[in-house]
Design an enzyme around this catalytic site. Sequence first.
Site, PDB file in Angstrom:
ATOM      1  N   SER A 149       0.856  -1.195   0.000  1.00 50.01           N
ATOM      2  CA  SER A 149       0.000   0.000   0.000  1.00 50.01           C
ATOM      3  C   SER A 149       0.887   1.238   0.000  1.00 50.01           C
ATOM      4  CB  SER A 149      -0.843  -0.001   1.276  1.00 50.01           C
ATOM      5  OG  SER A 149      -1.554   1.198   1.425  1.00 50.01           O
ATOM      6  N   TYR A 162      -2.016  -0.618  10.595  1.00 47.67           N
ATOM      7  CA  TYR A 162      -2.018  -0.909   9.143  1.00 47.67           C
ATOM      8  C   TYR A 162      -0.653  -0.545   8.558  1.00 47.67           C
ATOM      9  CZ  TYR A 162      -3.850  -1.026   4.307  1.00 47.67           C
ATOM     10  OH  TYR A 162      -4.082  -1.312   2.977  1.00 47.67           O
TER      11      TYR A 162
END
Length: 254
Positions: A149, A162
């Site tokens: 990501s 995350y």
Amino acid sequence: MAKELDGTVALVTGASSGIGASTARRLAREGASVALVARRGDRLAELARTIQQEGNVARAVVADITTRAGAESAVDQAIAAYGRLDILVNNAGSMLVGPFADAPEGEWEQMVGVNVLGLLYMSKAALPHLIEAARADPRHTSDLVNISSSAGRVARPGTAVYNLTKFGVNGFTEALRQELQAARVRVSVVEPGSVDTELASHTREELRAGVQAQVANIEALRPEDIADAVAYIVTRSRRVAVNEIFVRAAAQSW
Ligand SMILES: NC(=O)c1ccc[n+]([C@@H]2O[C@H](COP(=O)([O-])OP(=O)(O)OC[C@H]3O[C@@H](n4cnc5c(N)ncnc54)[C@H](OP(=O)(O)O)[C@@H]3O)[C@@H](O)[C@H]2O)c1
């Protein structure tokens, strides 16, 4: 007409929605027989039908990859169905947004479970088959692609755990790339920016509006934009290793 991935087999985790579904469909169009892995069997069966209607090959493999047994069963089912494995796309993931101090521990456990442990269990189970495929026709190379990501590059408040998982995926990818280079298994990472999927919908209800507000003014990427990046990596000649692709939405500043 011959296709680039004819004769190969791909396994895509998180194929029941978003980026994984789009990537699986794209790899099937490129000629791969695809194993569609996730927990929601009804979604996988529907996607398998769509891919088959396009004249391509796919089958649903229901598995929870957060356990070693679940991941091994996903790989075993793909091998039982197709007899080999040339491409693993570690795409399944979870993002639960919110300040660290307030987050229930179960949220960290879920993100670490799928983004880290799931990816490790899948990689371990797939590796012997990827190494074997890299020795064989038709490509004499194989691919392990991790979906990280922009959050694996840029840390921001509200995504601490995350960020931990995705920064970790980037580091793991680079180390594994070096470990497997001699075996001609290409290991790469794709880092999407903001993509229009159901990912953010799993965030606690009281925090969802804040997450949506952050991306309200940008045109998000579509899942097929990331499928393009994966397809680019795995359709290169064996002399080419595309190690990393970072794809932001054009209006995304972070
Ligand atoms: N959307 C974005 O803006 C964005 C940006 C950067 C990176 N990413 C990354 O892209 C990847 C795909 O996300 P997405 O946006 O496409 O989200 P998504 O639509 O929510 O897809 C997540 C997928 O992961 C699967 N999954 C979750 N837990 C699983 C488990 N325990 N076992 C097996 N499969 C599991 C889900 O299937 P089931 O629920 O059916 O199991 C689903 O297919 C993730 O790694 C995410 O971190 C997304």
